[in-house]
Design a protein around this motif. Structure first.
Motif, PDB file in Angstrom:
ATOM      1  N   LYS A 184       4.198   2.119  -5.590  1.00 19.43           N
ATOM      2  CA  LYS A 184       3.380   0.954  -5.255  1.00 19.43           C
ATOM      3  C   LYS A 184       4.245  -0.172  -4.682  1.00 19.43           C
ATOM      4  CE  LYS A 184      -0.716   1.620  -8.069  1.00 19.43           C
ATOM      5  NZ  LYS A 184      -0.514   3.049  -8.246  1.00 19.43           N
ATOM      6  N   PHE A 185       5.518  -0.197  -5.049  1.00 19.66           N
ATOM      7  CA  PHE A 185       6.441  -1.185  -4.497  1.00 19.66           C
ATOM      8  C   PHE A 185       7.115  -0.675  -3.222  1.00 19.66           C
ATOM      9  CE2 PHE A 185       6.099  -2.536  -8.915  1.00 19.66           C
ATOM     10  CZ  PHE A 185       5.893  -3.900  -8.773  1.00 19.66           C
ATOM     11  N   LEU A 186       7.496   0.593  -3.206  1.00 17.16           N
ATOM     12  CA  LEU A 186       8.167   1.151  -2.032  1.00 17.16           C
ATOM     13  C   LEU A 186       7.249   1.263  -0.825  1.00 17.16           C
ATOM     14  CD1 LEU A 186      10.264   4.067  -3.606  1.00 17.16           C
ATOM     15  CD2 LEU A 186      11.086   1.826  -2.819  1.00 17.16           C
ATOM     16  N   PHE A 187       6.004   1.609  -1.067  1.00 15.72           N
ATOM     17  CA  PHE A 187       5.034   1.825   0.004  1.00 15.72           C
ATOM     18  C   PHE A 187       3.814   0.936  -0.221  1.00 15.72           C
ATOM     19  CE2 PHE A 187       7.190   5.866  -1.058  1.00 15.72           C
ATOM     20  CZ  PHE A 187       8.002   5.962   0.058  1.00 15.72           C
ATOM     21  N   ALA A 188       4.057  -0.362  -0.305  1.00 16.13           N
ATOM     22  CA  ALA A 188       3.003  -1.323  -0.645  1.00 16.13           C
ATOM     23  C   ALA A 188       1.832  -1.274   0.325  1.00 16.13           C
ATOM     24  CB  ALA A 188       3.577  -2.732  -0.716  1.00 16.13           C
ATOM     25  N   ASP A 189       2.095  -1.029   1.598  1.00 11.72           N
ATOM     26  CA  ASP A 189       1.013  -1.019   2.593  1.00 11.72           C
ATOM     27  C   ASP A 189       0.021   0.116   2.375  1.00 11.72           C
ATOM     28  OD1 ASP A 189       2.138  -3.221   3.771  1.00 11.72           O
ATOM     29  OD2 ASP A 189       3.069  -2.108   5.417  1.00 11.72           O
ATOM     30  N   THR A 190       0.493   1.250   1.888  1.00 10.24           N
ATOM     31  CA  THR A 190      -0.405   2.391   1.732  1.00 10.24           C
ATOM     32  C   THR A 190      -0.766   2.702   0.270  1.00 10.24           C
ATOM     33  OG1 THR A 190       1.498   3.886   1.797  1.00 10.24           O
ATOM     34  CG2 THR A 190       0.303   3.525   3.868  1.00 10.24           C
ATOM     35  N   LEU A 191       0.115   2.374  -0.669  1.00 10.84           N
ATOM     36  CA  LEU A 191      -0.135   2.746  -2.060  1.00 10.84           C
ATOM     37  C   LEU A 191      -0.260   1.558  -3.008  1.00 10.84           C
ATOM     38  CD1 LEU A 191       2.326   5.761  -2.340  1.00 10.84           C
ATOM     39  CD2 LEU A 191      -0.123   5.811  -1.874  1.00 10.84           C
ATOM     40  N   GLY A 192       0.151   0.397  -2.575  1.00  6.14           N
ATOM     41  CA  GLY A 192       0.092  -0.799  -3.417  1.00  6.14           C
ATOM     42  C   GLY A 192      -0.985  -1.747  -2.952  1.00  6.14           C
ATOM     43  N   ALA A 193      -0.558  -2.945  -2.540  1.00 13.05           N
ATOM     44  CA  ALA A 193      -1.508  -3.985  -2.128  1.00 13.05           C
ATOM     45  C   ALA A 193      -2.416  -3.523  -0.993  1.00 13.05           C
ATOM     46  CB  ALA A 193      -0.741  -5.238  -1.723  1.00 13.05           C
ATOM     47  N   GLY A 194      -1.862  -2.790  -0.040  1.00 13.26           N
ATOM     48  CA  GLY A 194      -2.671  -2.304   1.079  1.00 13.26           C
ATOM     49  C   GLY A 194      -3.789  -1.386   0.630  1.00 13.26           C
ATOM     50  N   ARG A 195      -3.500  -0.532  -0.302  1.00  8.55           N
ATOM     51  CA  ARG A 195      -4.515   0.389  -0.850  1.00  8.55           C
ATOM     52  C   ARG A 195      -5.575  -0.398  -1.606  1.00  8.55           C
ATOM     53  NH1 ARG A 195      -7.771   4.399  -1.066  1.00  8.55           N
ATOM     54  NH2 ARG A 195      -7.875   5.606  -2.961  1.00  8.55           N
ATOM     55  N   PHE A 196      -5.140  -1.374  -2.401  1.00  8.18           N
ATOM     56  CA  PHE A 196      -6.083  -2.173  -3.180  1.00  8.18           C
ATOM     57  C   PHE A 196      -6.982  -2.998  -2.270  1.00  8.18           C
ATOM     58  CE2 PHE A 196      -3.661  -2.317  -7.488  1.00  8.18           C
ATOM     59  CZ  PHE A 196      -3.618  -0.947  -7.497  1.00  8.18           C
ATOM     60  N   GLU A 197      -6.430  -3.501  -1.174  1.00  4.03           N
ATOM     61  CA  GLU A 197      -7.223  -4.249  -0.205  1.00  4.03           C
ATOM     62  C   GLU A 197      -8.253  -3.328   0.457  1.00  4.03           C
ATOM     63  OE1 GLU A 197      -6.573  -7.404   3.421  1.00  4.03           O
ATOM     64  OE2 GLU A 197      -4.966  -5.968   2.997  1.00  4.03           O
ATOM     65  N   LYS A 198      -7.827  -2.115   0.802  1.00  4.14           N
ATOM     66  CA  LYS A 198      -8.704  -1.143   1.471  1.00  4.14           C
ATOM     67  C   LYS A 198      -9.926  -0.791   0.616  1.00  4.14           C
ATOM     68  CE  LYS A 198      -8.704   3.487   3.459  1.00  4.14           C
ATOM     69  NZ  LYS A 198      -7.959   4.728   3.617  1.00  4.14           N
ATOM     70  N   ILE A 199      -9.731  -0.685  -0.700  1.00  6.56           N
ATOM     71  CA  ILE A 199     -10.867  -0.330  -1.559  1.00  6.56           C
ATOM     72  C   ILE A 199     -11.634  -1.554  -2.041  1.00  6.56           C
ATOM     73  CG2 ILE A 199      -9.935   1.899  -2.256  1.00  6.56           C
ATOM     74  CD1 ILE A 199      -9.041   0.686  -4.875  1.00  6.56           C
ATOM     75  N   GLY A 200     -11.209  -2.745  -1.591  1.00  2.00           N
ATOM     76  CA  GLY A 200     -11.981  -3.954  -1.854  1.00  2.00           C
ATOM     77  C   GLY A 200     -11.710  -4.669  -3.158  1.00  2.00           C
ATOM     78  N   LEU A 201     -10.564  -4.422  -3.771  1.00  2.00           N
ATOM     79  CA  LEU A 201     -10.243  -5.121  -5.009  1.00  2.00           C
ATOM     80  C   LEU A 201      -9.772  -6.547  -4.698  1.00  2.00           C
ATOM     81  CD1 LEU A 201      -8.411  -2.322  -7.013  1.00  2.00           C
ATOM     82  CD2 LEU A 201     -10.715  -3.171  -7.346  1.00  2.00           C
ATOM     83  N   PRO A 202     -10.090  -7.497  -5.557  1.00  2.00           N
ATOM     84  CA  PRO A 202      -9.665  -8.880  -5.316  1.00  2.00           C
ATOM     85  C   PRO A 202      -8.160  -9.047  -5.531  1.00  2.00           C
ATOM     86  CG  PRO A 202     -10.737  -8.699  -7.448  1.00  2.00           C
ATOM     87  CD  PRO A 202     -10.877  -7.358  -6.777  1.00  2.00           C
TER      88      PRO A 202
END
Length: 143
Positions: free
Chosen positions: A32-50
């Protein structure tokens, strides 16, 4: 209270569940830290989490810390609680859409790791760290 948290049985095979659950959560937390765009913040943004930036780091941090605690068997029961919550949220936020759009079997196929981690974490909450755990050592020494 501390003894209830640390209490565990003498099962020597619990280490197998601890290794599986701990290694997967540790790995996922690091990613989640190494690949934040796809597995961390980016993933959470994609699924609509605040607050995806905050949540990505928050969840990743818990996965790393709790994964490590479970690997060594320290505060195993306590460490499993946040992981159970993480898995319940993960299933609710990512698999309900698959269920609605693609059906039950596609959802079950896509969530097999989620269920394994959820049930493994529940097992550790119920049983504790087992014979080869820091919890067992601490309870033997009267901590």
């Amino acid at each position: 209270m501390k003894n209830r948290i640390l209490n565990t049985d003498n099962s020597k095979t619990t280490i197998l569940i601890r290794l599986m659950v701990g290694a997967v959560f540790l790995s996922e937390g690091i990613q989640k830290f190494l690949f934040a765009d796809t597995l961390g913040a980016g993933r959470f943004e994609k699924i609509g989490l605040p607050s995806p930036e905050f949540l990505g780091s928050f969840v990743g941090g818990f996965e790393i810390v709790c994964g490590l605690l479970i690997l060594v068997g320290l505060f195993t029961r306590l460490a499993s609680i946040p992981l159970i919550i993480i898995m319940l949220v993960a299933i609710a936020t990512t698999k309900s859409e698959v269920l609605a759009e693609k059906g039950f079997w596609e959802m079950m196929h896509g969530s097999r790791t989620d269920w394994a981690m959820l049930l493994g974490s529940l097992f550790l909450l119920i049983k504790g760290g087992g014979f080869w755990s820091a919890d067992k050592i601490l309870t033997k020494n009267g901590a």
